[in-house]
Enzyme design. Structure first.
Site, PDB file in Angstrom:
ATOM      1  N   TYR A 165     -30.246 -43.325 -66.368  1.00 11.78           N
ATOM      2  CA  TYR A 165     -30.668 -43.953 -65.105  1.00 11.78           C
ATOM      3  C   TYR A 165     -32.177 -44.222 -65.141  1.00 11.78           C
ATOM      4  O   TYR A 165     -32.641 -45.330 -64.878  1.00 11.78           O
ATOM      5  CB  TYR A 165     -30.292 -43.063 -63.914  1.00 11.78           C
ATOM      6  CG  TYR A 165     -30.475 -43.773 -62.583  1.00 11.78           C
ATOM      7  CD1 TYR A 165     -29.487 -44.613 -62.081  1.00 11.78           C
ATOM      8  CD2 TYR A 165     -31.648 -43.615 -61.845  1.00 11.78           C
ATOM      9  CE1 TYR A 165     -29.661 -45.296 -60.874  1.00 11.78           C
ATOM     10  CE2 TYR A 165     -31.830 -44.282 -60.641  1.00 11.78           C
ATOM     11  CZ  TYR A 165     -30.834 -45.115 -60.158  1.00 11.78           C
ATOM     12  OH  TYR A 165     -31.022 -45.795 -58.972  1.00 11.78           O
ATOM     13  N   THR A 200     -26.504 -43.034 -50.062  1.00 10.64           N
ATOM     14  CA  THR A 200     -25.470 -44.047 -50.343  1.00 10.64           C
ATOM     15  C   THR A 200     -24.383 -43.349 -51.152  1.00 10.64           C
ATOM     16  O   THR A 200     -24.416 -42.125 -51.327  1.00 10.64           O
ATOM     17  CB  THR A 200     -26.043 -45.200 -51.199  1.00 10.64           C
ATOM     18  OG1 THR A 200     -26.421 -44.674 -52.474  1.00 10.64           O
ATOM     19  CG2 THR A 200     -27.231 -45.887 -50.549  1.00 10.64           C
TER      20      THR A 200
HETATM   21  N1  LIG Z   1     -29.419 -44.612 -53.411  1.00 10.12           N
HETATM   22  C1  LIG Z   1     -30.581 -44.354 -53.989  1.00 10.12           C
HETATM   23  O1  LIG Z   1     -31.157 -43.268 -53.839  1.00 10.12           O
HETATM   24  C2  LIG Z   1     -31.237 -45.422 -54.840  1.00 10.12           C
HETATM   25  C3  LIG Z   1     -32.597 -45.275 -55.138  1.00 10.12           C
HETATM   26  C4  LIG Z   1     -33.219 -46.231 -55.929  1.00 10.12           C
HETATM   27  C5  LIG Z   1     -32.493 -47.306 -56.400  1.00 10.12           C
HETATM   28  N2  LIG Z   1     -31.170 -47.418 -56.101  1.00 10.12           N
HETATM   29  C6  LIG Z   1     -30.459 -48.583 -56.630  1.00 10.12           C
HETATM   30  O2  LIG Z   1     -29.927 -49.311 -55.552  1.00 10.12           O
HETATM   31  C7  LIG Z   1     -28.852 -50.111 -56.025  1.00 10.12           C
HETATM   32  C8  LIG Z   1     -27.689 -49.976 -55.064  1.00 10.12           C
HETATM   33  O3  LIG Z   1     -27.178 -48.641 -55.143  1.00 10.12           O
HETATM   34  P1  LIG Z   1     -26.717 -47.815 -53.860  1.00 10.12           P
HETATM   35  O4  LIG Z   1     -27.558 -46.615 -53.808  1.00 10.12           O
HETATM   36  O5  LIG Z   1     -26.609 -48.693 -52.695  1.00 10.12           O
HETATM   37  O6  LIG Z   1     -25.281 -47.306 -54.349  1.00 10.12           O
HETATM   38  P2  LIG Z   1     -23.816 -47.767 -53.959  1.00 10.12           P
HETATM   39  O7  LIG Z   1     -22.919 -47.098 -54.941  1.00 10.12           O
HETATM   40  O8  LIG Z   1     -23.546 -47.548 -52.517  1.00 10.12           O
HETATM   41  O9  LIG Z   1     -23.830 -49.340 -54.230  1.00 10.12           O
HETATM   42  C9  LIG Z   1     -23.774 -49.865 -55.533  1.00 10.12           C
HETATM   43  C10 LIG Z   1     -22.757 -50.993 -55.545  1.00 10.12           C
HETATM   44  O10 LIG Z   1     -22.772 -51.575 -56.863  1.00 10.12           O
HETATM   45  C11 LIG Z   1     -21.435 -51.849 -57.224  1.00 10.12           C
HETATM   46  N3  LIG Z   1     -21.292 -51.912 -58.672  1.00 10.12           N
HETATM   47  C12 LIG Z   1     -21.272 -50.880 -59.551  1.00 10.12           C
HETATM   48  N4  LIG Z   1     -21.036 -51.335 -60.784  1.00 10.12           N
HETATM   49  C13 LIG Z   1     -20.918 -52.686 -60.697  1.00 10.12           C
HETATM   50  C14 LIG Z   1     -20.654 -53.701 -61.632  1.00 10.12           C
HETATM   51  N5  LIG Z   1     -20.431 -53.429 -62.932  1.00 10.12           N
HETATM   52  N6  LIG Z   1     -20.589 -54.990 -61.189  1.00 10.12           N
HETATM   53  C15 LIG Z   1     -20.780 -55.275 -59.878  1.00 10.12           C
HETATM   54  N7  LIG Z   1     -21.007 -54.337 -58.930  1.00 10.12           N
HETATM   55  C16 LIG Z   1     -21.082 -53.053 -59.347  1.00 10.12           C
HETATM   56  C17 LIG Z   1     -20.642 -50.686 -56.624  1.00 10.12           C
HETATM   57  O11 LIG Z   1     -19.254 -50.988 -56.534  1.00 10.12           O
HETATM   58  C18 LIG Z   1     -21.325 -50.500 -55.282  1.00 10.12           C
HETATM   59  O12 LIG Z   1     -20.708 -51.258 -54.265  1.00 10.12           O
HETATM   60  C19 LIG Z   1     -28.557 -49.639 -57.434  1.00 10.12           C
HETATM   61  O13 LIG Z   1     -29.145 -50.520 -58.367  1.00 10.12           O
HETATM   62  C20 LIG Z   1     -29.253 -48.299 -57.489  1.00 10.12           C
HETATM   63  O14 LIG Z   1     -29.608 -47.928 -58.792  1.00 10.12           O
HETATM   64  C21 LIG Z   1     -30.522 -46.501 -55.332  1.00 10.12           C
END
Ligand SMILES: NC(=O)c1ccc[n+]([C@@H]2O[C@H](COP(=O)([O-])OP(=O)(O)OC[C@H]3O[C@@H](n4cnc5c(N)ncnc54)[C@H](O)[C@@H]3O)[C@@H](O)[C@H]2O)c1
Length: 282
Positions: A165, A200
């Site tokens: 990650y 999330t």
């Molecule tokens: N939640 C956190 O703390 C956090 C912090 C920093 C960055 N992020 C980033 O934010 C983004 C969104 O994540 P989130 O936290 O909302 O999680 P989440 O799991 O709620 O949302 C991620 C979404 O991406 C979709 N996904 C996964 N693999 C996929 C693929 N191969 N093709 C298309 N869609 C796909 C999932 O089905 C899901 O709906 C991600 O890139 C994550 O790395 C999250």
């Protein structure tokens, strides 16, 4: 906020079925944008129903696995065929799901290569495919804003998440900066959003022990985890013409966590018995 101007813009959001992507899609719809939601999960159709209810513009949903370059090409072609152009792409799909280096199985010599590859495949290769096809369309139309969801975990070491990650998000930042150089002369901007810990499906306290959750909250000056809606204001700014001279940037949204100079090394396990002279206390 009437200073933001994405009404009637054509917006694509990947990873839009839940979490941050879903909140961004809802916020865009509420501003009157035409929103295309894409996700690997078919729950994206249900998510689109909620987004429709939040706004006035048209909303469509697409099942698309960002790791499949042909599927991504089809997605971008379908969006541009349906809406005539692509103004804004939120490239947000991402996963973790691998033990952190503080959890069993997360150490560098224990982590299976398949787990490493799976995260890199979605977070980095998947972004590459999306960036490539969105850039193809936006270069041609001579305008566009691409907003990539990176992470504060890509800006420094972070023992509370996994190796792939952290590595994938660091690489995402490099990809965003590099693309911003090439695309600037075509009127296309590329920026990264770097959220801190947001509750999330993949972020948030999860099954961690209470003390670890409290320590994590203590590392955030605003003393709470983020919510998906905490990310949308910055996302809309980067999408809109209000940020017309902003490109190649990494924009942190983390309740102040990155302003702290370091995470105390006490979050790491104690030095191993009989460790060499580089371990603490020698
Ligand atoms: N939640 C956190 O703390 C956090 C912090 C920093 C960055 N992020 C980033 O934010 C983004 C969104 O994540 P989130 O936290 O909302 O999680 P989440 O799991 O709620 O949302 C991620 C979404 O991406 C979709 N996904 C996964 N693999 C996929 C693929 N191969 N093709 C298309 N869609 C796909 C999932 O089905 C899901 O709906 C991600 O890139 C994550 O790395 C999250």
């Amino acid at each position: 906020m009437d200073t933001l101007r994405i009404d009637r813009r054509v917006v694509l959001v990947t990873g839009a079925a839940s979490g941050i992507g879903h909140a961004i899609a809802r916020a865009c719809a509420a501003e009157g944008a035409t929103v295309h939601l894409a996700d690997v999960s078919d729950s994206v159709h249900e998510a689109a129903g909620k987004v429709t209810a939040a706004g006035s513009g048209s909303v469509t949903s697409h099942v698309c696995d960002v790791t499949d370059p042909d599927a991504v090409r089809t997605l971008v072609d379908d969006v541009t065929a349906a809406s005539g152009r692509l103004d804004v792409a939120f490239l947000n799909a991402g996963i973790n799901g691998v033990p952190s280096l503080l959890q069993p199985g997360g150490a560098i010599d224990e982590l299976p290569f398949a787990a490493w590859r799976r995260v890199m495949d979605v977070n980095l290769d998947g972004l590459f495919h999306c960036l490539q096809h969105c850039a193809r369309v936006m270069k041609e139309q001579r305008s566009g804003s691409i907003v990539v969801t990176a992470s504060t975990a890509g800006l420094r070491a972070e023992p509370r998440v996994s190796y792939p990650y952290v590595a994938s998000k660091a690489a995402v930042v490099g990809l965003v900066r590099q693309a911003s150089l090439e695309l600037a002369r075509f009127g296309v901007r590329v920026n990264a959003l770097a959220p801190g810990p947001v509750v999330t499906n993949i972020g948030g306290p999860g099954p961690r022990p209470e003390a670890a959750v409290a320590a994590w909250e203590d590392s955030i000056p605003m003393r709470r985890w983020g919510r998906p809606d905490d990310i949308t204001g910055a996302a809309l700014l980067l999408a809109s013409d209000d940020s017309s001279w902003m490109t190649g940037g990494v924009h942190v949204v983390d309740g102040g966590a990155s302003a702290l100079t370091q995470i105390p090394s006490t979050v790491l396990p104690a030095p191993a018995p009989d460790a060499g002279s580089t371990a603490a206390g020698r």
